[in-house]
Enzyme design. Sequence first.
Site, PDB file in Angstrom:
ATOM      1  N   ASP A  37    -107.539  16.375 -16.590  1.00 49.31           N
ATOM      2  CA  ASP A  37    -108.050  17.398 -15.670  1.00 49.31           C
ATOM      3  C   ASP A  37    -108.971  18.370 -16.400  1.00 49.31           C
ATOM      4  O   ASP A  37    -110.008  18.771 -15.879  1.00 49.31           O
ATOM      5  CB  ASP A  37    -106.899  18.168 -15.014  1.00 49.31           C
ATOM      6  CG  ASP A  37    -106.218  17.331 -13.938  1.00 49.31           C
ATOM      7  OD1 ASP A  37    -106.775  16.288 -13.552  1.00 49.31           O
ATOM      8  OD2 ASP A  37    -105.109  17.719 -13.507  1.00 49.31           O
ATOM      9  N   SER A  82    -110.700  10.458  -3.222  1.00 50.19           N
ATOM     10  CA  SER A  82    -109.625  11.155  -3.922  1.00 50.19           C
ATOM     11  C   SER A  82    -109.641  12.616  -3.496  1.00 50.19           C
ATOM     12  O   SER A  82    -110.423  13.009  -2.630  1.00 50.19           O
ATOM     13  CB  SER A  82    -109.741  10.940  -5.426  1.00 50.19           C
ATOM     14  OG  SER A  82    -110.611  11.842  -5.975  1.00 50.19           O
ATOM     15  N   GLU A 113     -97.923  17.983   2.895  1.00 47.52           N
ATOM     16  CA  GLU A 113     -97.086  16.850   2.488  1.00 47.52           C
ATOM     17  C   GLU A 113     -96.966  16.798   0.976  1.00 47.52           C
ATOM     18  O   GLU A 113     -97.561  17.622   0.271  1.00 47.52           O
ATOM     19  CB  GLU A 113     -97.644  15.537   3.043  1.00 47.52           C
ATOM     20  CG  GLU A 113     -99.143  15.503   3.184  1.00 47.52           C
ATOM     21  CD  GLU A 113     -99.668  14.286   3.928  1.00 47.52           C
ATOM     22  OE1 GLU A 113    -100.275  13.457   3.241  1.00 47.52           O
ATOM     23  OE2 GLU A 113     -99.462  14.187   5.148  1.00 47.52           O
ATOM     24  N   LYS A 115     -97.420  15.190  -2.817  1.00 48.38           N
ATOM     25  CA  LYS A 115     -98.403  14.355  -3.513  1.00 48.38           C
ATOM     26  C   LYS A 115     -97.623  13.343  -4.349  1.00 48.38           C
ATOM     27  O   LYS A 115     -97.109  13.669  -5.424  1.00 48.38           O
ATOM     28  CB  LYS A 115     -99.334  15.190  -4.384  1.00 48.38           C
ATOM     29  CG  LYS A 115    -100.460  14.330  -4.933  1.00 48.38           C
ATOM     30  CD  LYS A 115    -101.537  15.135  -5.602  1.00 48.38           C
ATOM     31  CE  LYS A 115    -102.742  14.278  -5.939  1.00 48.38           C
ATOM     32  NZ  LYS A 115    -102.466  13.140  -6.787  1.00 48.38           N
ATOM     33  N   ASP A 117     -96.680  10.329  -6.730  1.00 47.16           N
ATOM     34  CA  ASP A 117     -97.322   9.904  -7.974  1.00 47.16           C
ATOM     35  C   ASP A 117     -97.212   8.392  -8.126  1.00 47.16           C
ATOM     36  O   ASP A 117     -96.356   7.874  -8.822  1.00 47.16           O
ATOM     37  CB  ASP A 117     -96.651  10.628  -9.158  1.00 47.16           C
ATOM     38  CG  ASP A 117     -97.555  10.653 -10.365  1.00 47.16           C
ATOM     39  OD1 ASP A 117     -98.708  10.194 -10.249  1.00 47.16           O
ATOM     40  OD2 ASP A 117     -97.110  11.126 -11.421  1.00 47.16           O
ATOM     41  N   ARG A 136    -106.783   0.686  -4.117  1.00 40.56           N
ATOM     42  CA  ARG A 136    -107.978   1.498  -3.923  1.00 40.56           C
ATOM     43  C   ARG A 136    -109.154   0.975  -4.749  1.00 40.56           C
ATOM     44  O   ARG A 136    -110.297   1.058  -4.339  1.00 40.56           O
ATOM     45  CB  ARG A 136    -107.687   2.946  -4.326  1.00 40.56           C
ATOM     46  CG  ARG A 136    -108.892   3.824  -4.123  1.00 40.56           C
ATOM     47  CD  ARG A 136    -108.570   5.262  -4.346  1.00 40.56           C
ATOM     48  NE  ARG A 136    -108.308   5.555  -5.745  1.00 40.56           N
ATOM     49  CZ  ARG A 136    -108.253   6.770  -6.244  1.00 40.56           C
ATOM     50  NH1 ARG A 136    -108.394   7.807  -5.457  1.00 40.56           N
ATOM     51  NH2 ARG A 136    -108.032   6.973  -7.514  1.00 40.56           N
ATOM     52  N   GLU A 173     -99.214   5.576  -0.284  1.00 47.62           N
ATOM     53  CA  GLU A 173     -98.961   5.477  -1.726  1.00 47.62           C
ATOM     54  C   GLU A 173     -97.797   4.528  -2.000  1.00 47.62           C
ATOM     55  O   GLU A 173     -96.732   4.663  -1.403  1.00 47.62           O
ATOM     56  CB  GLU A 173     -98.612   6.887  -2.254  1.00 47.62           C
ATOM     57  CG  GLU A 173     -98.699   7.031  -3.742  1.00 47.62           C
ATOM     58  CD  GLU A 173    -100.102   7.454  -4.209  1.00 47.62           C
ATOM     59  OE1 GLU A 173    -101.074   7.362  -3.431  1.00 47.62           O
ATOM     60  OE2 GLU A 173    -100.213   7.869  -5.380  1.00 47.62           O
ATOM     61  N   TYR A 225     -99.819   8.236   4.345  1.00 51.62           N
ATOM     62  CA  TYR A 225    -100.376   9.584   4.496  1.00 51.62           C
ATOM     63  C   TYR A 225    -101.793   9.599   5.065  1.00 51.62           C
ATOM     64  O   TYR A 225    -102.432  10.648   5.072  1.00 51.62           O
ATOM     65  CB  TYR A 225    -100.358  10.353   3.173  1.00 51.62           C
ATOM     66  CG  TYR A 225    -101.017   9.617   2.019  1.00 51.62           C
ATOM     67  CD1 TYR A 225    -102.364   9.318   2.039  1.00 51.62           C
ATOM     68  CD2 TYR A 225    -100.272   9.240   0.912  1.00 51.62           C
ATOM     69  CE1 TYR A 225    -102.955   8.638   0.990  1.00 51.62           C
ATOM     70  CE2 TYR A 225    -100.849   8.564  -0.151  1.00 51.62           C
ATOM     71  CZ  TYR A 225    -102.195   8.267  -0.100  1.00 51.62           C
ATOM     72  OH  TYR A 225    -102.765   7.596  -1.139  1.00 51.62           O
ATOM     73  N   LYS A 315    -101.501  21.191  -7.320  1.00 51.49           N
ATOM     74  CA  LYS A 315    -100.713  20.512  -8.360  1.00 51.49           C
ATOM     75  C   LYS A 315     -99.713  21.444  -9.022  1.00 51.49           C
ATOM     76  O   LYS A 315     -99.972  22.629  -9.186  1.00 51.49           O
ATOM     77  CB  LYS A 315    -101.665  19.973  -9.434  1.00 51.49           C
ATOM     78  CG  LYS A 315    -102.548  18.855  -8.940  1.00 51.49           C
ATOM     79  CD  LYS A 315    -102.158  17.577  -9.610  1.00 51.49           C
ATOM     80  CE  LYS A 315    -103.319  16.699  -9.916  1.00 51.49           C
ATOM     81  NZ  LYS A 315    -103.288  15.923 -11.071  1.00 51.49           N
ATOM     82  N   CYS A 409     -73.375  10.928 -41.146  1.00 51.13           N
ATOM     83  CA  CYS A 409     -73.395  11.889 -40.046  1.00 51.13           C
ATOM     84  C   CYS A 409     -73.785  13.270 -40.575  1.00 51.13           C
ATOM     85  O   CYS A 409     -73.208  13.735 -41.561  1.00 51.13           O
ATOM     86  CB  CYS A 409     -72.007  11.933 -39.406  1.00 51.13           C
ATOM     87  SG  CYS A 409     -71.792  13.269 -38.232  1.00 51.13           S
ATOM     88  N   CYS A 412     -70.321  15.589 -40.158  1.00 54.21           N
ATOM     89  CA  CYS A 412     -69.076  15.397 -40.921  1.00 54.21           C
ATOM     90  C   CYS A 412     -69.276  14.484 -42.136  1.00 54.21           C
ATOM     91  O   CYS A 412     -68.339  14.207 -42.867  1.00 54.21           O
ATOM     92  CB  CYS A 412     -67.969  14.846 -40.025  1.00 54.21           C
ATOM     93  SG  CYS A 412     -68.239  13.126 -39.576  1.00 54.21           S
ATOM     94  N   CYS A 427     -71.469   7.834 -35.295  1.00 50.51           N
ATOM     95  CA  CYS A 427     -70.740   8.410 -36.413  1.00 50.51           C
ATOM     96  C   CYS A 427     -69.349   7.804 -36.401  1.00 50.51           C
ATOM     97  O   CYS A 427     -68.720   7.694 -35.347  1.00 50.51           O
ATOM     98  CB  CYS A 427     -70.656   9.919 -36.223  1.00 50.51           C
ATOM     99  SG  CYS A 427     -69.388  10.663 -37.239  1.00 50.51           S
ATOM    100  N   CYS A 433     -64.686  14.190 -36.854  1.00 51.23           N
ATOM    101  CA  CYS A 433     -66.020  14.788 -36.729  1.00 51.23           C
ATOM    102  C   CYS A 433     -65.997  15.964 -35.747  1.00 51.23           C
ATOM    103  O   CYS A 433     -65.648  15.795 -34.586  1.00 51.23           O
ATOM    104  CB  CYS A 433     -67.009  13.722 -36.251  1.00 51.23           C
ATOM    105  SG  CYS A 433     -68.679  14.362 -36.088  1.00 51.23           S
TER     106      CYS A 433
HETATM  107  S1  IVH Z   1    -104.766  11.909   0.911  1.00 49.98           S
HETATM  108  C1  IVH Z   1    -109.064  11.746   1.582  1.00 49.98           C
HETATM  109  N1  IVH Z   1    -102.255  12.480   0.650  1.00 49.98           N
HETATM  110  O1  IVH Z   1    -103.617  11.259  -4.561  1.00 49.98           O
HETATM  111  C2  IVH Z   1    -107.825  11.982   0.896  1.00 49.98           C
HETATM  112  N2  IVH Z   1    -103.345  11.411  -1.148  1.00 49.98           N
HETATM  113  O2  IVH Z   1    -106.062  12.418  -5.787  1.00 49.98           O
HETATM  114  C3  IVH Z   1    -107.120  10.764   0.562  1.00 49.98           C
HETATM  115  N3  IVH Z   1    -101.863  10.910  -3.033  1.00 49.98           N
HETATM  116  O3  IVH Z   1    -105.830   8.600  -4.062  1.00 49.98           O
HETATM  117  C4  IVH Z   1    -105.831  10.960  -0.057  1.00 49.98           C
HETATM  118  N4  IVH Z   1    -100.040  11.721  -2.169  1.00 49.98           N
HETATM  119  O4  IVH Z   1    -103.374   8.071  -4.372  1.00 49.98           O
HETATM  120  C5  IVH Z   1    -103.332  11.952   0.075  1.00 49.98           C
HETATM  121  N5  IVH Z   1     -99.990  12.996   0.574  1.00 49.98           N
HETATM  122  C6  IVH Z   1    -101.070  12.474   0.001  1.00 49.98           C
HETATM  123  C7  IVH Z   1    -101.016  11.902  -1.273  1.00 49.98           C
HETATM  124  C8  IVH Z   1    -102.188  11.391  -1.823  1.00 49.98           C
HETATM  125  C9  IVH Z   1    -100.562  11.128  -3.208  1.00 49.98           C
HETATM  126  C10 IVH Z   1    -102.747  10.301  -4.037  1.00 49.98           C
HETATM  127  C11 IVH Z   1    -103.589   9.169  -3.521  1.00 49.98           C
HETATM  128  C12 IVH Z   1    -104.981   9.636  -3.700  1.00 49.98           C
HETATM  129  C13 IVH Z   1    -104.856  10.648  -4.782  1.00 49.98           C
HETATM  130  C14 IVH Z   1    -105.942  11.666  -4.660  1.00 49.98           C
END
Ligand code: IVH
Length: 681
Positions: A37, A82, A113, A115, A117, A136, A173, A225, A315, A409, A412, A427, A433
């Site tokens: 990032d 993304s 909602e 996010k 992973d 994707r 996801e 999502y 985040k 150890c 002891c 040990c 011990c």
């Molecule tokens: S929406 C136009 N909603 O995060 C937006 N993405 O950084 C499309 N992800 O590629 C994504 N949870 O893999 C959306 N509740 C959520 C998500 C989500 C995880 C991921 C997804 C996306 C990436 C974007």
Amino acid sequence: MSTMTAQRYAWLKEQISLHDRNYYLLDQPIISDAQYDDLYRELISIEKEYPLWITKDSPSQKVGGYANQVFSAVEHGSPMLSLNNALSEEELISFDRRCREGLGIDVIEYACELKFDGLAVSLLYEQGILVRGATRGDGTVGENVTDNIKTIRQIPKKLLGENIPERIEVRGEVFMSHDDFQLLNEQQRILGAKEFANPRNAAAGSLRQLDPQISAQRALSFFTYGIGELAPASWLPRSHADLLERYAKMGLPVCEDRSVAQGLQDLQAFFQSIKERRDELPFDIDGVVYKVNAYDLQNQLGYVSRAPRFAIAHKFPPQEAMTKVLAIEVQVGRTGAITPVARLEPVFVGGVTLTNATLHNEDEVLRKDVRVGDTVIVRRAGDVIPEIVRVLADRRIGQAAVFHMPKHCPICHSQIERVFGESIARCTGGLFCPAQKMQAITHFAHRRAMNIDGLGDRLVEQLIQSNLINHPADLYRLGLNALVTLERMDSKDKKLASNLLQAIENSKQTTLARLIFALGIRHVGETTAKDLAKYFGSITAFMMASEEALLRVNDVGPVVASSILYFLAQAHNREVIEQLITCGINPKEEASSDQVVAELMGKTFVLTGTLPSLTRDQAKALLETAGAKVVGSVSKKTDYLLAGSDAGSKLEKAQELGVTVMSEQELIGILQQSSVSKGLD
Ligand code: IVH
């Protein structure tokens, strides 16, 4: 124009592309998300300052992600985009402000909602039937992973209900839950295969397996999502929240942790509540996502290069960070397990400063090749102990030594043992011990062991902390005066204390099996303790057990035998047992009929000379267990003389009286013969 900045910009583009490749294509990132990032933000800030530098190959102009050539390609009907990130409160505030200003609305309704992973996928349903699943990829072209997608149980192959559009591309996801991740890595360990660094990599690696059968064995989860292609377009509901409701009715998995927010304050509250519950979730999330709820408003806001303006990922503070290993030390757990721990240069991760990270076991240190002085990525995941994710090997300077488990150890100084085939070193200090004594004493007092009523772990802890006890034998030296000084043992009412003393006294009348079990020898559970008690008959005979003798005991194999021998080889463990005997605990067990050897039953033996492998005591214990009697001098009543080398007058006398002389080999032959015929071996 600054040449320095231009160089830096070129470097950033190159680095980000490289990390994109590592992350998306190889599922093997070499820097943390937070570091990525940072690089990305620096690139964007340069591009803001020098917009003319932006070329098509800039990572900012691509969605990120790669399509693997091995899977067939799927061109997405609309790009899979993304999200932009908000890493701070200020960034969230400006996102809301941009939306409000862009739409001319004071309070915006957002869909909130989690996010997840994992990795984004697209599921195409035609007439309600799942016809294609794709990753994707680079956002425009993804990989066709239909066969693998079909192995995910949560993903319906047929949508439910009446109101199903002709063609709909469901986006969401794919991820792996913590439990499934642990299980998978356990399996990988057993197979000797490479373990996955985190659930995201495991999910990505599993979904992109060329063999769907392997994909099927790896439990993947899915939450939806979003939406891509749709026909007829009129099917689309008013808002994103409504879409998710419809999805749920159609049998698609939608995460329950979602809500509709009115304005910034609600967003902040949602973020806070999820952040607090993050560690309880059974899967990884790296933040939350807010989307302007109404689709007409989303369309008004539109998109900027690779991300929508109407949505943002808020985040959590990074859970991974880079730091240095200052030292590798070992810690002793309550069960004697020795865990290597990396002492770190303090680093701030996810709201706390980390100074230590577990390295789990010796193999793990060697597998990750962690050495003192190394630059490493550390991770803090929920409540679990922080761990080292990987070493940045190219940053290693000089030749740091490879880690080896110490021999003794650190607490002891007893020997550290690692049983063949096990990953954990332990040990051998056992009862002695200090690191293990709390658990050892609690186990000793357990209802199924010495059964000391009222002596639970809290009281044991108190007794240890007040220096009243150090090992189990100390319990038998406790007096009323010492006990009443303890908190909880009210000095006016001495009942609790005297009850405890009575319970300790009562425990002296016990069985040998309970006593052996109470010693807490690894691998010696209640049943094995009973078998050992039957075989050896007394604690002194048990203390003299040889490997051959142990292996003759029912269900005792080489692992259990070596664990017992290790325990008994420690002088301090023997010392504790001897003290227990001195305190009046000396249970005897009738030798079991299983162990009695017909040929030796009731026979009188005399021992003389040095036996080749057994000590006199061991031979005596063996004979007694087999039902024979051992006496000191040879007479007419003597049946056998067990003679070793340098046998003197006893041998002469036996020969004079016609007493049969037996060698150790002959004796062992008889014993073995007998256990074979009883099916004991
Ligand atoms: S929406 C136009 N909603 O995060 C937006 N993405 O950084 C499309 N992800 O590629 C994504 N949870 O893999 C959306 N509740 C959520 C998500 C989500 C995880 C991921 C997804 C996306 C990436 C974007």
